[in-house]
Each structure stands twice: as C-alpha cells, then as structure tokens.
Design an enzyme around this catalytic site. Structure first.
Site, PDB file in Angstrom:
ATOM      1  N   GLU A  54      24.509  34.048  26.177  1.00 39.57           N
ATOM      2  CA  GLU A  54      23.089  33.733  26.294  1.00 39.57           C
ATOM      3  C   GLU A  54      22.639  34.284  27.650  1.00 39.57           C
ATOM      4  OE1 GLU A  54      22.170  29.559  26.037  1.00 39.57           O
ATOM      5  OE2 GLU A  54      20.027  29.954  26.272  1.00 39.57           O
ATOM      6  N   ARG A 282      38.513  26.697  25.804  1.00 40.09           N
ATOM      7  CA  ARG A 282      37.773  27.344  26.878  1.00 40.09           C
ATOM      8  C   ARG A 282      38.569  27.251  28.174  1.00 40.09           C
ATOM      9  NH1 ARG A 282      32.711  26.160  26.628  1.00 40.09           N
ATOM     10  NH2 ARG A 282      32.048  26.418  28.760  1.00 40.09           N
ATOM     11  N   LYS A 292      26.957  27.308  33.370  1.00 42.45           N
ATOM     12  CA  LYS A 292      25.874  28.108  33.930  1.00 42.45           C
ATOM     13  C   LYS A 292      24.779  27.223  34.511  1.00 42.45           C
ATOM     14  CE  LYS A 292      25.715  30.901  30.365  1.00 42.45           C
ATOM     15  NZ  LYS A 292      25.365  31.946  29.397  1.00 42.45           N
TER      16      LYS A 292
HETATM   17  P1  ATP Z   1      28.437  27.676  29.930  1.00 47.28           P
HETATM   18  O1  ATP Z   1      28.818  26.430  29.210  1.00 47.28           O
HETATM   19  O2  ATP Z   1      29.348  28.060  31.021  1.00 47.28           O
HETATM   20  O3  ATP Z   1      27.027  27.703  30.363  1.00 47.28           O
HETATM   21  P2  ATP Z   1      28.025  29.004  27.475  1.00 47.28           P
HETATM   22  O4  ATP Z   1      29.049  28.719  26.457  1.00 47.28           O
HETATM   23  O5  ATP Z   1      26.716  28.339  27.338  1.00 47.28           O
HETATM   24  O6  ATP Z   1      28.652  28.840  28.898  1.00 47.28           O
HETATM   25  P3  ATP Z   1      27.411  31.575  26.502  1.00 47.28           P
HETATM   26  O7  ATP Z   1      26.606  32.593  27.177  1.00 47.28           O
HETATM   27  O8  ATP Z   1      26.868  30.922  25.309  1.00 47.28           O
HETATM   28  O9  ATP Z   1      27.777  30.525  27.608  1.00 47.28           O
HETATM   29  O10 ATP Z   1      28.871  32.117  26.211  1.00 47.28           O
HETATM   30  C1  ATP Z   1      29.170  33.361  25.648  1.00 47.28           C
HETATM   31  C2  ATP Z   1      30.552  33.325  25.094  1.00 47.28           C
HETATM   32  O11 ATP Z   1      31.485  33.016  26.128  1.00 47.28           O
HETATM   33  C3  ATP Z   1      30.719  32.253  24.044  1.00 47.28           C
HETATM   34  O12 ATP Z   1      31.401  32.818  22.946  1.00 47.28           O
HETATM   35  C4  ATP Z   1      31.525  31.189  24.699  1.00 47.28           C
HETATM   36  O13 ATP Z   1      32.338  30.529  23.789  1.00 47.28           O
HETATM   37  C5  ATP Z   1      32.333  31.974  25.731  1.00 47.28           C
HETATM   38  N1  ATP Z   1      32.648  31.118  26.867  1.00 47.28           N
HETATM   39  C6  ATP Z   1      31.789  30.460  27.646  1.00 47.28           C
HETATM   40  N2  ATP Z   1      32.426  29.720  28.576  1.00 47.28           N
HETATM   41  C7  ATP Z   1      33.751  29.922  28.370  1.00 47.28           C
HETATM   42  C8  ATP Z   1      34.946  29.439  28.997  1.00 47.28           C
HETATM   43  N3  ATP Z   1      34.901  28.591  30.017  1.00 47.28           N
HETATM   44  N4  ATP Z   1      36.129  29.869  28.501  1.00 47.28           N
HETATM   45  C9  ATP Z   1      36.178  30.737  27.482  1.00 47.28           C
HETATM   46  N5  ATP Z   1      35.107  31.229  26.849  1.00 47.28           N
HETATM   47  C10 ATP Z   1      33.898  30.830  27.273  1.00 47.28           C
HETATM   48 MG    MG Z   2      25.906  28.741  25.071  1.00 48.23          MG
END
Ligand code: ATP
Ligand code: MG
Length: 578
Positions: A54, A282, A292
């Site tokens: 995102e 994760r 984020k």
């Molecule tokens: P955050 O919770 O850190 O804000 P998010 O999941 O909202 O992260 P996205 O931009 O939606 O962030 O993530 C893009 C991709 O990265 C998704 O497929 C998500 O599963 C993966 N991802 C995000 N954080 C992690 C993590 N800590 N470990 C592994 N993969 C991750």
């Molecule tokens: Mg997300």
C-alpha cells in the site's frame, strides 16, 4: 455450530549465538514445496507472484522479506513477480510513496518490468463485478452506522444478526449503489456488503464490507470515484485479473482466505484459473517498530530525521546507514519462511552485515574521540611514510596505502588510563603499547589543564620497533589504533537500537521507549589522510570500531560524515587489548 476461536500464536523468540548461513542452494520452505508440486503437476503455465504494497509509507525490512520471497520465487521458477500498488484508500496514499517503493525494490536487486500495476487500474471491472453480485442477490447496500454494523456482527462466541437492509430488492440495491457512485451520499452513510453468513464461525464471513464511500481525491484516478473497494474485495480480483498463481501474504490474513475464495467463486468472471492465497509468518524484529503507522508517527513528529533516518528499519534508512542489499537478502534467507510468528534478534542482521562487509570494506584508521600524544624523542618535523595493507591476511585482496607517522598523534581517549587496573593492556603512565603499523611507545607523563583534565600524553618511542618489529627483552601486549597530525577531520554518527526494549506489548506507548542513545554525533574525529579520497557511498572498516559508510547526503567536500553501519564483534584489537 462450531465457532472458531483464534488462538493467538505464541511468539517464539530464537536466539542464535552463531547463526548458520545456509548454502546457496535455495532451501525448500513450505511455500516453495507447494509450488514444486504445482510445477510437477503442470498446474500452471507460468508461476506468477506479486508484491502488493500500500503506497502509504516507506518499505521496511519486513517488506524486504516479502519482496525476497515473491521476487525470489519468480526468479527461481522463471516466472514473473508483479509490483502492484494497493491504492484503495485515497486518504493515505501518495505518489511519493510509490516512487520510494520502486527505488527500494530496485536497490534490493529485483525487477518487476513490465509488470507494474495499481489496484485502481481495475476499479471499473471491480464495480461491474459488484453490480453482478447485487443482481445475483449476493451483495446489498447497507445503511447501518459503523457502530451498528459492529454490534450486528456478534462476537466469536455469539452469532451476528442479519442487517435489516439485507432484505432490500435487487432494484433498490442497484439504485442505491448507482447513487453511491454518483456521489449522492456522504462518507459513512452507506456501504456495499456481501451477503454471506451472519452466523459464520469466521467473523470475516459475516456480511463483509465490499465498498465504502470516500469523498477524497485519489492520486491516480483523481475525482472519478467517491466509492472505493475494500482490500478483501479488491485483492482477489486484482490477483485474478493479473493471472497471479500464488498470492502470498502474512499470517494475519489467514481468516481472510475464505473471503478471498468466496469473492473469486461468486463474481461472474471467466478467469482461466483462480489464484490461491498462502500465508507465512511476518518478520518481527526486536528493538524497533515495523508498522508503517508507527514509522509515520516517528517521522511526522520528528523523533527521527526522516523516512531514511539510519535508525529506522526502513529500507531507505538501512540504505542510508550503509547496509548492503546483499546483507539484507542474506538476513531474509537466514530468517526463513515459517508458519508460526517469531521475533528475530537484531544481532542476526548485524551478523549478516559483518559477514558481507568483511570482504568488501577496506581497513583504515580513525580516531573517534581524540586524545593528543606527543612523542618527545621523535624529531620535530619528521614524517615517516608507513605502508599499511587495506586488508587482513584472511581476505584474498591486495592494496595498501601510506599512513604518515609524526611527532604528534592522536589516540582514542579510552585507550589511555591514568590509573589503570593491572589487566589494562593499553596506554598508561610507565606502560608500553604498540601503535598499529607503527612503533611501540611508552607513556612518560601527562599534561593537564586547570580543571585537571588530561589534554596530552607524553611518550617516548623505540626506533627498533618500526612497522611491527619486536621490542628487545620486553613483551608488549596491546595494540591500539592512532592517526598522525596529518589526519583529516570528519564527523562520525554512531547509531544504535531505536528502542531501549526488545519487545513492547501493545499497551506500551512505543514513543516513550525511544533509546536516548540511539544516535551519538562525534563532530571532531580524526581520520587517516587516505580518507580524503573517500566519496559518498564508500564503506570502510575503522579498525577496532566497526564498519562505516560515507553519508551520501550530509557529507561535504572537506567535511566527510561517516555513519556507523555496525560495530565489530571480534576485532583483532579486542582480542589483543581488551
Ligand atoms: P505494516 O503493517 O507494516 O504497515 P502492511 O502489511 O500494511 O505493513 P503493505 O504495504 O500492505 O503493508 O504490505 C505489502 C506486503 O508486504 C504484504 O504482502 C504484506 O504481507 C508484506 N509485509 C508487510 N509487513 C511484513 C512483515 N513484517 N514481514 C513480512 N511481510 C510483510
Ligand atoms: Mg496493508
């Protein structure tokens, strides 16, 4: 009816004193084993994965794990990995973040070309599929308030209640949905919901939201839309349109998989096959924050200097600190792909950094907290040019530079003690120490200022001990680093863990746990003259101190700024003198 009680997975913490780096053959994690089988059964023509960030912030090292997995699988199986921006929330997303995400993925060494997409590319199709769901009585427009929806949903132990709006006719729903699109209603007044099962053991299946109204300008689609699809609806459709075969996400989406499948099974589509969702653990790194939302808070409230502050676990921060993409990839491989959440020690990343930099970073001498040394029996204006290798014996690289030796030099303040304990093998009154690549010197006395602080240390040198020669009849145990009066000046920034605690429960305000020593600026360091030629982006090992990176933004001609990438663990000096 069995209600699903989701047990929270125990957070395993594994500590590895000496982490094992797997060999280069790619280990078969559970996702790769599934794909191996799909390939064997010729289930797909081509393996296609995607990385769907995102664009609402910069990427962090957790994303790097997902990038390495998705792009790594595409490379390994000669398939493709798409980069798709999940831009379904116009209130938080921005082109600036899209650009940074692309830069970070490229820096890690991966390429999506030509497969760059946005979820918003498919807004028209998604809308048509939603109309189809309404016509098939599988979706309805609901006018309950947010609180009412929550209340109607029930709990994990009690079933929910059906919304009074679920009874509306297809015509009424179509008309309301059309009017939602036309902008007739304010935010929050109506949502489109799937009509599934208000008693489902999976809460995600209790008539989930598919669309919501948001009167907001979208950075891609402008003002075309005022209703936006929810992630759970947009994601499976985007995956299917792009022909994704394996849609890999993190474990917290496990319960969303049923809805992912429901959407694909119920929209009126003609995709050649349906993608499948797989979940992995994760990455959770100790002593830092990885969401984020929290990173944004640190940046916006100026607790750090920006998204690329070297203390942050963002890719931009790690890059600015001087970490290499190879070390980050090695770290992701070492952590591995598992089905249970775990928390990883920062020391594992440090290990990978040292392992990578050991053969990449030439060794040089730098004094971070200088203390003047005057060698009383050394000729006043003499400058001796000593040759010093850039590499230790166990690195198969050649190259050396000249380090000048002069009457006045600098050593590290903590390499001198006026009243040392017996086992202090560095410099002290009456004690002898070896200067790396230079001579052995013996301290005779010190100069102090009016406040009683030591401002200079007087020594004599033994001319027989040049460049490692042994003193006759004595044993010199300690070797310390130094620079001469020809040294240049520079700034060094020592970075440490962002937080003072490894784990913060959700009840703790992370802002009150910021490590006050996470950044120490040393503005008056003395660096050996060869570093005059260092350019932004260069990496060095300062002997006994750690690995350092020439900061590409704050370094100016004549004023280099060095960021500490990582400390040294077992340096030659520590073994000999500690
Ligand atoms: P955050 O919770 O850190 O804000 P998010 O999941 O909202 O992260 P996205 O931009 O939606 O962030 O993530 C893009 C991709 O990265 C998704 O497929 C998500 O599963 C993966 N991802 C995000 N954080 C992690 C993590 N800590 N470990 C592994 N993969 C991750
Ligand atoms: Mg997300």
């Amino acid at each position: 009816m069995g209600f699903l009680l989701k047990l929270s997975k125990k957070n395993w913490c594994f500590s590895m004193e000496e982490p094992q780096v797997s060999d280069k053959s790619i280990s078969r994690d559970f996702i790769r084993r599934i794909i191996d089988e799909d390939v064997q059964n010729k289930r797909y023509n081509k393996i296609v994965t995607r990385f769907p960030p995102e664009p609402n912030g910069f990427l962090h090292i957790g994303h790097a794990k997902s990038i390495c997995l998705n792009f790594g699988i595409a490379e390994e199986f000669k398939g493709a990995c798409h980069l798709r921006f999940d831009d379904t929330d116009p209130t938080k997303e921005d082109t600036r973040y899209e650009n940074s995400i692309q830069e970070d993925i490229r820096w890690l060494g991966f390429d999506w070309a030509p497969n760059l997409f946005n979820a918003s590319d498919y807004f028209d199709e998604m809308y048509e599929y939603a109309v189809g769901l309404i016509k098939a009585k599988k979706a309805y427009v609901c006018g309950l308030t947010e609180e009412e929806i929550r209340e109607y949903r029930g709990t994990v132990t009690t079933p929910g209640r059906i919304s009074p709006f679920a009874k509306q006719s297809v015509e009424e729903n179509l008309s309301l949905f059309e009017r939602m699109k036309a902008g007739e209603f304010p935010d929050g007044s109506y949502v489109l919901r799937a009509r599934i099962d208000m008693a489902s053991p999976n809460m995600k299946m209790r008539d989930p939201l598919l669309y919501r109204i948001r009167h907001a300008h979208h950075y891609k689609t402008g003002d075309k839309w005022c209703l936006y699809p929810m992630y759970d609806y947009a994601h499976p459709i985007s995956d299917a349109i792009e022909g994704i075969t394996h849609s890999i996400c993190t474990l917290e989406f496990e319960n969303n998989r049923e809805l992912y499948d429901w959407v694909l099974n119920n929209i009126d589509s003609k995709f050649p096959y349906k993608p499948h969702q797989y979940e992995f653990a994760r990455l959770d790194l100790q002593y830092t924050v990885m969401s984020k939302r929290k990173l944004l808070q640190l940046v916006e409230n100026k607790h750090v200097s920006g998204w690329d502050d070297p203390r942050l676990p963002t890719i931009a921060g790690l890059r600015r600190r001087g970490c290499t993409p190879e070390a980050i990839k090695q770290f992701c491989e070492m952590v591995g792909i598992a089905k249970a959440n775990s928390s990883v020690e920062m020391s594992q990343l440090d290990f990978c950094l040292r392992d990578d930099l050991n053969s990449k970073a030439p060794r040089v001498l730098a004094v971070l907290r200088p203390l003047k040394v005057i060698i009383d029996n050394y000729p006043e204006d003499q400058v001796e040019e000593l040759e010093a290798s850039y590499w230790p014996h166990d690195i198969p690289k050649t190259g050396s530079r000249i380090v000048p030796f002069t009457k006045e030099l600098y050593i590290e303040q903590d390499d001198f003690l006026e009243n040392p304990p017996k086992d202090f093998f560095r410099l002290a009154p009456g004690r002898e120490v070896r200067l790396r690549y230079g001579y052995c010197i013996t301290c005779t006395h010190v100069d102090k200022n009016d406040a009683g602080e030591i401002i200079a240390v007087h020594c004599t040198y033994d001319p027989e001990t040049k460049s490692g020669g042994s003193p006759i009849g004595r044993k010199v145990k300690g070797t310390i680093h130094w620079v001469s009066s020809k040294a240049i000046k520079g700034e060094v920034r020592l970075y440490d863990r962002l937080l003072s605690e490894p784990h913060l429960g959700t009840d703790k305000d992370f802002l009150s746990y910021i490590n006050p020593k996470s950044l120490e600026v040393l503005p008056n360091c003395r660096l050996e003259p060869s570093l005059e030629k260092a350019v932004p982006g260069d990496r060095f090992q300062f002997e006994r101190q750690g690995y350092f990176f020439v900061d590409p933004i704050d370094s100016k001609p004549g004023h280099p700024v060095f960021n500490r990438i990582v400390t040294l663990k077992d340096s030659w000096a520590k073994k000999q003198t500690a």
